[in-house]
Design a protein around this motif. Structure first.
Motif, PDB file in Angstrom:
ATOM      1  N   GLY A 134       0.835  -1.197   0.000  1.00 49.29           N
ATOM      2  CA  GLY A 134       0.000   0.000   0.000  1.00 49.29           C
ATOM      3  C   GLY A 134       0.866   1.243   0.000  1.00 49.29           C
ATOM      4  N   VAL A 135       0.519   2.201  -0.854  1.00 55.45           N
ATOM      5  CA  VAL A 135       1.310   3.420  -1.016  1.00 55.45           C
ATOM      6  C   VAL A 135       0.383   4.622  -0.897  1.00 55.45           C
ATOM      7  CG1 VAL A 135       2.819   4.705  -2.579  1.00 55.45           C
ATOM      8  CG2 VAL A 135       2.897   2.207  -2.556  1.00 55.45           C
ATOM      9  N   LEU A 136       0.821   5.632  -0.161  1.00 53.07           N
ATOM     10  CA  LEU A 136       0.065   6.869  -0.004  1.00 53.07           C
ATOM     11  C   LEU A 136       0.882   8.040  -0.536  1.00 53.07           C
ATOM     12  CD1 LEU A 136      -2.340   8.507   1.254  1.00 53.07           C
ATOM     13  CD2 LEU A 136      -0.928   8.670   3.325  1.00 53.07           C
ATOM     14  N   VAL A 137       0.252   8.830  -1.396  1.00 55.37           N
ATOM     15  CA  VAL A 137       0.807  10.109  -1.836  1.00 55.37           C
ATOM     16  C   VAL A 137      -0.086  11.171  -1.214  1.00 55.37           C
ATOM     17  CG1 VAL A 137       1.285  11.638  -3.781  1.00 55.37           C
ATOM     18  CG2 VAL A 137       1.625   9.160  -4.026  1.00 55.37           C
ATOM     19  N   HIS A 138       0.480  11.998  -0.339  1.00 60.40           N
ATOM     20  CA  HIS A 138      -0.304  13.031   0.354  1.00 60.40           C
ATOM     21  C   HIS A 138       0.238  14.393  -0.053  1.00 60.40           C
ATOM     22  CE1 HIS A 138      -2.297  15.293   3.518  1.00 60.40           C
ATOM     23  NE2 HIS A 138      -3.042  14.213   3.722  1.00 60.40           N
ATOM     24  N   LEU A 139      -0.585  15.227  -0.639  1.00 62.94           N
ATOM     25  CA  LEU A 139      -0.146  16.518  -1.167  1.00 62.94           C
ATOM     26  C   LEU A 139      -0.322  17.622  -0.137  1.00 62.94           C
ATOM     27  CD1 LEU A 139      -1.690  16.087  -4.700  1.00 62.94           C
ATOM     28  CD2 LEU A 139       0.656  15.633  -3.964  1.00 62.94           C
ATOM     29  N   GLY A 140       0.788  18.022   0.438  1.00 62.20           N
ATOM     30  CA  GLY A 140       0.774  19.074   1.442  1.00 62.20           C
ATOM     31  C   GLY A 140       0.287  18.565   2.789  1.00 62.20           C
ATOM     32  N   ILE A 141       0.277  19.470   3.759  1.00 61.04           N
ATOM     33  CA  ILE A 141      -0.146  19.154   5.118  1.00 61.04           C
ATOM     34  C   ILE A 141      -1.382  19.996   5.448  1.00 61.04           C
ATOM     35  CG2 ILE A 141       0.547  19.148   7.557  1.00 61.04           C
ATOM     36  CD1 ILE A 141       2.050  17.113   5.711  1.00 61.04           C
ATOM     37  N   ASP A 142      -2.392  19.337   5.961  1.00 64.08           N
ATOM     38  CA  ASP A 142      -3.681  19.963   6.305  1.00 64.08           C
ATOM     39  C   ASP A 142      -4.419  20.499   5.077  1.00 64.08           C
ATOM     40  OD1 ASP A 142      -3.331  19.376   9.011  1.00 64.08           O
ATOM     41  OD2 ASP A 142      -2.254  21.253   9.370  1.00 64.08           O
ATOM     42  N   THR A 143      -4.051  20.005   3.901  1.00 63.34           N
ATOM     43  CA  THR A 143      -4.698  20.477   2.665  1.00 63.34           C
ATOM     44  C   THR A 143      -6.110  19.926   2.491  1.00 63.34           C
ATOM     45  OG1 THR A 143      -3.475  18.730   1.524  1.00 63.34           O
ATOM     46  CG2 THR A 143      -2.578  20.973   1.385  1.00 63.34           C
ATOM     47  N   VAL A 144      -6.494  18.940   3.298  1.00 62.63           N
ATOM     48  CA  VAL A 144      -7.872  18.455   3.256  1.00 62.63           C
ATOM     49  C   VAL A 144      -8.828  19.619   3.537  1.00 62.63           C
ATOM     50  CG1 VAL A 144      -7.939  17.705   5.687  1.00 62.63           C
ATOM     51  CG2 VAL A 144      -9.460  16.645   4.017  1.00 62.63           C
ATOM     52  N   GLY A 145      -8.383  20.567   4.350  1.00 71.26           N
ATOM     53  CA  GLY A 145      -9.196  21.725   4.699  1.00 71.26           C
ATOM     54  C   GLY A 145      -9.479  22.654   3.533  1.00 71.26           C
ATOM     55  N   LEU A 146      -8.796  22.478   2.416  1.00 72.05           N
ATOM     56  CA  LEU A 146      -9.045  23.312   1.233  1.00 72.05           C
ATOM     57  C   LEU A 146     -10.302  22.872   0.485  1.00 72.05           C
ATOM     58  CD1 LEU A 146      -5.401  23.659  -0.134  1.00 72.05           C
ATOM     59  CD2 LEU A 146      -6.732  25.376   1.129  1.00 72.05           C
ATOM     60  N   GLY A 147     -10.856  21.723   0.873  1.00 70.08           N
ATOM     61  CA  GLY A 147     -12.085  21.259   0.244  1.00 70.08           C
ATOM     62  C   GLY A 147     -11.946  21.010  -1.251  1.00 70.08           C
ATOM     63  N   GLY A 148     -10.765  20.647  -1.687  1.00 68.81           N
ATOM     64  CA  GLY A 148     -10.537  20.359  -3.103  1.00 68.81           C
ATOM     65  C   GLY A 148     -10.069  21.551  -3.918  1.00 68.81           C
ATOM     66  N   GLU A 149     -10.096  22.747  -3.342  1.00 71.64           N
ATOM     67  CA  GLU A 149      -9.661  23.939  -4.084  1.00 71.64           C
ATOM     68  C   GLU A 149      -8.172  23.830  -4.404  1.00 71.64           C
ATOM     69  OE1 GLU A 149      -9.424  28.806  -3.722  1.00 71.64           O
ATOM     70  OE2 GLU A 149     -10.327  27.668  -2.089  1.00 71.64           O
ATOM     71  N   GLY A 150      -7.838  24.050  -5.664  1.00 65.91           N
ATOM     72  CA  GLY A 150      -6.452  23.972  -6.106  1.00 65.91           C
ATOM     73  C   GLY A 150      -6.061  22.593  -6.635  1.00 65.91           C
ATOM     74  N   PHE A 151      -6.994  21.644  -6.592  1.00 61.57           N
ATOM     75  CA  PHE A 151      -6.729  20.282  -7.052  1.00 61.57           C
ATOM     76  C   PHE A 151      -7.675  19.911  -8.188  1.00 61.57           C
ATOM     77  CE2 PHE A 151      -5.665  20.427  -2.540  1.00 61.57           C
ATOM     78  CZ  PHE A 151      -4.381  19.903  -2.533  1.00 61.57           C
ATOM     79  N   GLU A 152      -7.146  19.211  -9.173  1.00 66.39           N
ATOM     80  CA  GLU A 152      -7.962  18.663 -10.259  1.00 66.39           C
ATOM     81  C   GLU A 152      -7.723  17.154 -10.281  1.00 66.39           C
ATOM     82  OE1 GLU A 152      -8.356  18.768 -15.142  1.00 66.39           O
ATOM     83  OE2 GLU A 152      -6.877  20.049 -14.166  1.00 66.39           O
ATOM     84  N   VAL A 153      -8.763  16.379 -10.011  1.00 61.64           N
ATOM     85  CA  VAL A 153      -8.666  14.922  -9.945  1.00 61.64           C
ATOM     86  C   VAL A 153      -8.916  14.344 -11.335  1.00 61.64           C
ATOM     87  CG1 VAL A 153      -9.610  12.834  -8.891  1.00 61.64           C
ATOM     88  CG2 VAL A 153      -9.439  14.943  -7.541  1.00 61.64           C
ATOM     89  N   LEU A 154      -8.005  13.491 -11.805  1.00 60.53           N
ATOM     90  CA  LEU A 154      -8.092  12.919 -13.147  1.00 60.53           C
ATOM     91  C   LEU A 154      -8.386  11.417 -13.147  1.00 60.53           C
ATOM     92  CD1 LEU A 154      -4.958  14.739 -14.591  1.00 60.53           C
ATOM     93  CD2 LEU A 154      -7.345  15.457 -14.734  1.00 60.53           C
ATOM     94  N   VAL A 155      -8.491  10.808 -11.955  1.00 65.59           N
ATOM     95  CA  VAL A 155      -8.697   9.367 -11.821  1.00 65.59           C
ATOM     96  C   VAL A 155      -9.792   9.109 -10.795  1.00 65.59           C
ATOM     97  CG1 VAL A 155      -6.345   8.701 -12.502  1.00 65.59           C
ATOM     98  CG2 VAL A 155      -6.840   9.284 -10.113  1.00 65.59           C
ATOM     99  N   ALA A 156     -10.156   7.842 -10.624  1.00 64.16           N
ATOM    100  CA  ALA A 156     -11.208   7.486  -9.674  1.00 64.16           C
ATOM    101  C   ALA A 156     -10.823   6.232  -8.902  1.00 64.16           C
ATOM    102  CB  ALA A 156     -12.520   7.254 -10.423  1.00 64.16           C
ATOM    103  N   ASP A 157     -11.490   6.025  -7.767  1.00 65.20           N
ATOM    104  CA  ASP A 157     -11.297   4.798  -6.995  1.00 65.20           C
ATOM    105  C   ASP A 157     -11.456   3.596  -7.913  1.00 65.20           C
ATOM    106  OD1 ASP A 157     -11.245   6.548  -4.845  1.00 65.20           O
ATOM    107  OD2 ASP A 157     -13.034   5.753  -3.869  1.00 65.20           O
ATOM    108  N   GLY A 158     -10.574   2.615  -7.753  1.00 63.72           N
ATOM    109  CA  GLY A 158     -10.669   1.384  -8.526  1.00 63.72           C
ATOM    110  C   GLY A 158      -9.931   1.398  -9.852  1.00 63.72           C
ATOM    111  N   ASP A 159      -9.474   2.560 -10.297  1.00 64.39           N
ATOM    112  CA  ASP A 159      -8.739   2.635 -11.564  1.00 64.39           C
ATOM    113  C   ASP A 159      -7.392   1.917 -11.443  1.00 64.39           C
ATOM    114  OD1 ASP A 159     -10.735   4.241 -12.613  1.00 64.39           O
ATOM    115  OD2 ASP A 159      -9.492   6.045 -12.786  1.00 64.39           O
TER     116      ASP A 159
END
Length: 160
Positions: free
Chosen positions: A78-103
């Motif tokens: 299992g591998v985790l890539v975590h972008l920044g610290i406390d960035t969950v609080g941005l509510g997705g602002e500044g991120f563009e998701v190109l994939v989905a669960d299960g891909d």
């Protein structure tokens, strides 16, 4: 299981996990790894702050969030890539998701696009941990802190 090499998920400077300003990462509580300080973090606002975030290895995406991606590689690693610290609080602002669960993804495939200027403007750290969260007997760091890396450059080796 054969050895698994994990590549840099984004361009930047390798930083020891212990230097990440989050105790869960810094103490390797969820697993061993390294962090990358995105090179765009020094850039002025605008296009220079937008980075492609790539898969560190081939695998199946277990969970995709705008600020983090967990994947399962060969042998159940299992591998985790975590972008920044406390960035969950941005509510997705500044991120563009190109994939989905299960891909299923291949090493180097673009997973997300991240505008680091949004996190920086919010006063958040952009240090981005790459962590082995399960599987493997040993994790070896392949580069020294301070090394400049490009996406896909080898960072970690996981052995069974």
């Amino acid at each position: 299981m054969a050895d698994l090499t994990l590549g840099a998920p984004l361009p930047g400077v390798v930083t020891a996990l212990a230097d990440v300003p989050d105790e869960v990462f810094a103490t390797a509580m969820i697993g061993p790894g390294v962090a990358v300080r995105p090179s765009a973090a020094d850039a002025p606002a605008g296009a220079a702050g937008r980075l492609d975030v790539v898969a560190p290895c081939a695998g199946t995406l277990v969970k995709v969030h705008p600020h983090a991606v967990a994947l399962e590689a060969a042998g159940g690693v299992g591998v985790l890539v975590h972008l920044g610290i406390d960035t969950v609080g941005l509510g997705g602002e500044g991120f563009e998701v190109l994939v989905a669960d299960g891909d299923a993804v291949v090493a180097g495939q673009t997973l997300l696009r991240w505008d680091t200027t949004v996190a920086l403007a919010a006063g958040l750290s952009v240090l981005s941990p790459l962590v082995v969260i399960q599987g493997g007997d040993e994790v070896f760091t392949l580069v020294e802190p301070g090394t400049v890396v490009a996406p896909g450059d080898p960072l970690l080796r996981v052995t069974a």
